[in-house]
Design a protein around this motif. Structure first.
Motif, PDB file in Angstrom:
ATOM      1  N   GLU A  46     -24.978  15.625  22.917  1.00 33.92           N
ATOM      2  CA  GLU A  46     -24.356  16.946  22.855  1.00 33.92           C
ATOM      3  C   GLU A  46     -23.003  16.697  22.081  1.00 33.92           C
ATOM      4  OE1 GLU A  46     -23.477  18.942  26.451  1.00 33.92           O
ATOM      5  OE2 GLU A  46     -25.169  17.962  27.312  1.00 33.92           O
ATOM      6  N   PRO A  47     -22.632  17.270  20.844  1.00 34.68           N
ATOM      7  CA  PRO A  47     -21.737  17.297  19.995  1.00 34.68           C
ATOM      8  C   PRO A  47     -20.407  16.900  20.866  1.00 34.68           C
ATOM      9  CG  PRO A  47     -22.627  19.459  19.475  1.00 34.68           C
ATOM     10  CD  PRO A  47     -23.373  19.012  20.831  1.00 34.68           C
ATOM     11  N   SER A  48     -20.145  17.487  21.846  1.00 36.41           N
ATOM     12  CA  SER A  48     -18.865  17.202  22.665  1.00 36.41           C
ATOM     13  C   SER A  48     -18.769  15.675  23.365  1.00 36.41           C
ATOM     14  CB  SER A  48     -18.409  18.201  23.432  1.00 36.41           C
ATOM     15  OG  SER A  48     -18.227  19.358  22.874  1.00 36.41           O
ATOM     16  N   LEU A  49     -19.742  15.222  23.490  1.00 38.87           N
ATOM     17  CA  LEU A  49     -19.997  14.093  24.302  1.00 38.87           C
ATOM     18  C   LEU A  49     -19.196  12.695  23.830  1.00 38.87           C
ATOM     19  CD1 LEU A  49     -23.483  13.864  26.006  1.00 38.87           C
ATOM     20  CD2 LEU A  49     -21.501  13.680  27.119  1.00 38.87           C
ATOM     21  N   ASN A  50     -19.041  12.683  22.353  1.00 37.96           N
ATOM     22  CA  ASN A  50     -18.264  11.726  22.004  1.00 37.96           C
ATOM     23  C   ASN A  50     -16.771  11.681  22.243  1.00 37.96           C
ATOM     24  OD1 ASN A  50     -18.106  13.991  20.294  1.00 37.96           O
ATOM     25  ND2 ASN A  50     -17.900  12.948  18.517  1.00 37.96           N
ATOM     26  N   TYR A  51     -16.100  12.830  22.542  1.00 39.12           N
ATOM     27  CA  TYR A  51     -14.762  12.845  22.736  1.00 39.12           C
ATOM     28  C   TYR A  51     -14.543  12.462  24.154  1.00 39.12           C
ATOM     29  CZ  TYR A  51     -13.589  15.390  18.549  1.00 39.12           C
ATOM     30  OH  TYR A  51     -13.458  15.824  17.225  1.00 39.12           O
ATOM     31  N   TYR A  52     -15.561  12.946  24.923  1.00 37.58           N
ATOM     32  CA  TYR A  52     -15.539  12.457  26.641  1.00 37.58           C
ATOM     33  C   TYR A  52     -15.657  10.850  26.632  1.00 37.58           C
ATOM     34  CZ  TYR A  52     -16.974  11.879  31.365  1.00 37.58           C
ATOM     35  OH  TYR A  52     -17.224  11.429  32.490  1.00 37.58           O
ATOM     36  N   ILE A  53     -16.772  10.401  25.876  1.00 36.00           N
ATOM     37  CA  ILE A  53     -17.102   8.910  26.218  1.00 36.00           C
ATOM     38  C   ILE A  53     -15.951   8.015  25.595  1.00 36.00           C
ATOM     39  CG2 ILE A  53     -18.669   7.083  25.303  1.00 36.00           C
ATOM     40  CD1 ILE A  53     -20.872   9.080  25.508  1.00 36.00           C
ATOM     41  N   TYR A  54     -15.250   8.537  24.345  1.00 33.34           N
ATOM     42  CA  TYR A  54     -14.282   7.885  23.737  1.00 33.34           C
ATOM     43  C   TYR A  54     -13.328   7.623  24.849  1.00 33.34           C
ATOM     44  CZ  TYR A  54     -10.526   6.209  20.837  1.00 33.34           C
ATOM     45  OH  TYR A  54      -9.613   5.350  20.379  1.00 33.34           O
ATOM     46  N   ASP A  55     -12.641   8.956  25.377  1.00 35.31           N
ATOM     47  CA  ASP A  55     -11.654   9.042  26.328  1.00 35.31           C
ATOM     48  C   ASP A  55     -11.899   8.113  27.601  1.00 35.31           C
ATOM     49  OD1 ASP A  55      -9.919  10.530  24.386  1.00 35.31           O
ATOM     50  OD2 ASP A  55     -10.464  12.102  25.271  1.00 35.31           O
ATOM     51  N   TYR A  56     -12.967   7.997  27.935  1.00 37.94           N
ATOM     52  CA  TYR A  56     -13.652   7.451  29.179  1.00 37.94           C
ATOM     53  C   TYR A  56     -13.539   5.756  28.812  1.00 37.94           C
ATOM     54  CZ  TYR A  56     -16.470   5.227  32.657  1.00 37.94           C
ATOM     55  OH  TYR A  56     -16.878   4.560  33.875  1.00 37.94           O
ATOM     56  N   MET A  57     -13.731   5.468  27.609  1.00 37.68           N
ATOM     57  CA  MET A  57     -13.418   3.937  27.338  1.00 37.68           C
ATOM     58  C   MET A  57     -12.042   3.578  27.410  1.00 37.68           C
ATOM     59  SD  MET A  57     -16.198   3.472  24.127  1.00 37.68           S
ATOM     60  CE  MET A  57     -17.828   3.209  24.566  1.00 37.68           C
ATOM     61  N   GLN A  58     -11.189   4.417  27.670  1.00 36.22           N
ATOM     62  CA  GLN A  58      -9.544   4.143  27.111  1.00 36.22           C
ATOM     63  C   GLN A  58      -9.271   3.655  28.934  1.00 36.22           C
ATOM     64  OE1 GLN A  58      -9.103   3.580  24.347  1.00 36.22           O
ATOM     65  NE2 GLN A  58     -10.840   4.657  23.899  1.00 36.22           N
ATOM     66  N   THR A  59     -10.181   4.130  29.827  1.00 35.36           N
ATOM     67  CA  THR A  59      -9.591   4.016  30.994  1.00 35.36           C
ATOM     68  C   THR A  59      -9.811   2.644  31.712  1.00 35.36           C
ATOM     69  OG1 THR A  59     -11.845   4.648  32.169  1.00 35.36           O
ATOM     70  CG2 THR A  59     -10.538   6.430  31.273  1.00 35.36           C
ATOM     71  N   PRO A  60      -8.873   2.419  32.904  1.00 32.23           N
ATOM     72  CA  PRO A  60      -9.212   1.111  33.939  1.00 32.23           C
ATOM     73  C   PRO A  60     -10.658   0.967  34.254  1.00 32.23           C
ATOM     74  CG  PRO A  60      -7.036   2.085  34.184  1.00 32.23           C
ATOM     75  CD  PRO A  60      -7.812   3.124  33.326  1.00 32.23           C
ATOM     76  N   ILE A  61     -11.213   2.136  34.665  1.00 31.05           N
ATOM     77  CA  ILE A  61     -12.610   2.227  35.262  1.00 31.05           C
ATOM     78  C   ILE A  61     -13.608   1.608  34.379  1.00 31.05           C
ATOM     79  CG2 ILE A  61     -14.425   3.641  35.992  1.00 31.05           C
ATOM     80  CD1 ILE A  61     -12.390   5.656  36.957  1.00 31.05           C
ATOM     81  N   PHE A  62     -13.691   1.878  33.083  1.00 28.58           N
ATOM     82  CA  PHE A  62     -14.413   1.412  32.016  1.00 28.58           C
ATOM     83  C   PHE A  62     -14.277  -0.065  31.851  1.00 28.58           C
ATOM     84  CE2 PHE A  62     -15.435   0.503  27.345  1.00 28.58           C
ATOM     85  CZ  PHE A  62     -16.553   0.831  27.563  1.00 28.58           C
ATOM     86  N   LYS A  63     -12.865  -0.557  31.785  1.00 26.41           N
ATOM     87  CA  LYS A  63     -12.656  -1.799  31.438  1.00 26.41           C
ATOM     88  C   LYS A  63     -13.105  -2.586  32.663  1.00 26.41           C
ATOM     89  CE  LYS A  63     -10.257  -0.634  28.017  1.00 26.41           C
ATOM     90  NZ  LYS A  63     -10.804  -1.051  26.584  1.00 26.41           N
ATOM     91  N   ARG A  64     -13.093  -2.271  33.830  1.00 31.07           N
ATOM     92  CA  ARG A  64     -13.812  -3.173  34.840  1.00 31.07           C
ATOM     93  C   ARG A  64     -15.190  -3.028  34.615  1.00 31.07           C
ATOM     94  NH1 ARG A  64      -9.804   0.071  38.153  1.00 31.07           N
ATOM     95  NH2 ARG A  64     -11.408   1.415  38.972  1.00 31.07           N
ATOM     96  N   GLN A  65     -15.670  -2.116  34.304  1.00 23.87           N
ATOM     97  CA  GLN A  65     -17.306  -2.175  34.008  1.00 23.87           C
ATOM     98  C   GLN A  65     -17.629  -3.204  33.135  1.00 23.87           C
ATOM     99  OE1 GLN A  65     -17.955   2.442  33.445  1.00 23.87           O
ATOM    100  NE2 GLN A  65     -19.624   2.011  34.664  1.00 23.87           N
ATOM    101  N   LEU A  66     -16.817  -3.334  31.839  1.00 21.41           N
ATOM    102  CA  LEU A  66     -17.026  -4.027  31.195  1.00 21.41           C
ATOM    103  C   LEU A  66     -16.838  -5.526  31.403  1.00 21.41           C
ATOM    104  CD1 LEU A  66     -15.375  -2.999  27.810  1.00 21.41           C
ATOM    105  CD2 LEU A  66     -17.845  -2.540  28.410  1.00 21.41           C
ATOM    106  N   GLU A  67     -16.157  -5.869  32.454  1.00 26.36           N
ATOM    107  CA  GLU A  67     -15.884  -6.938  33.072  1.00 26.36           C
ATOM    108  C   GLU A  67     -17.121  -7.771  33.722  1.00 26.36           C
ATOM    109  OE1 GLU A  67     -12.309  -6.842  35.453  1.00 26.36           O
ATOM    110  OE2 GLU A  67     -10.965  -6.761  33.806  1.00 26.36           O
ATOM    111  N   GLY A  68     -17.849  -6.529  34.225  1.00 25.75           N
ATOM    112  CA  GLY A  68     -19.217  -7.124  35.023  1.00 25.75           C
ATOM    113  C   GLY A  68     -20.217  -7.240  34.025  1.00 25.75           C
TER     114      GLY A  68
END
Length: 199
Positions: free
Chosen positions: A112-134
């Protein structure tokens, strides 16, 4: 919108977009001037709105060949650093460049055209950083693989929520890019002034 949720309400990142790398570019392919070539370091600088401190280039002919045969990042794609400093993401603007294989993962072809904005902003969150660590591999030098990132779970918002979110995110992203552009212009002016004063 970025609340932690159980796995049943989430989908794989690979269900929302394609994940890829680039074709290999060798050190002997670098030229003194041409199309910018970015490694993880440059992606981090671009993400932070900083000027590139040690620019690398490939020839226009080489770039044209890569573009024709394999495609290149386009406006709205996302790049994320995958080696060394992991997880720094950059939202691609209307620009031409190429990037280093293995060091950076390329997110493109969002469903979907708008998903890139959502996913990019999600990548800036502590939740995403914790997922990466795993999901990162390696002990001496950690790395993020395309397979691991593809299997990362992300909550997909409803279409109406996504449209509203995208509208707000676009406005914020536009303001950030305007500010970054002004900072880069001022940096270039300062360099030119310092160079003229040192003569």
């Amino acid at each position: 919108m970025y609340e932690e949720t159980d796995a049943d309400s989430s989908v794989l990142l690979s269900e929302l977009c394609s994940l890829a790398s680039s074709k290999r570019v060798f050190a002997e392919d670098y030229v003194s001037d041409g199309v910018p070539f970015y490694r993880g370091k440059e992606i981090t600088q671009k993400r932070n709105g900083e000027p590139i401190s040690d620019p690398l280039f490939i020839s226009h002919n080489h770039f044209a060949s890569l573009k024709a045969n394999y495609g290149i990042p386009v406006c709205g794609d996302i790049l994320i650093t995958a080696v060394g400093t992991i997880g720094n993401s950059y939202f691609v603007q209307d620009e031409e460049f190429y990037f280093k294989d293995g060091n950076i993962i390329w997110l493109k072809d969002f469903i979907e055209p708008s998903l890139n904005y959502y996913i990019y902003d999600y990548m800036q969150t502590p939740i995403f950083k914790r997922q990466l660590e795993g999901i990162c591999i390696g002990s001496t030098q950690t790395a993020l693989t395309i397979v691991a990132l593809s299997n990362l779970k992300v909550k997909k918002p409803r279409t109406a929520e996504l449209a509203l979110y995208c509208k707000k995110s676009k406005a914020l992203r536009s303001a950030i890019q305007t500010n970054n552009g002004e900072i880069e212009r001022l940096t270039q002016v300062a360099k030119a002034m310092l160079a003229s004063l040192s003569r």
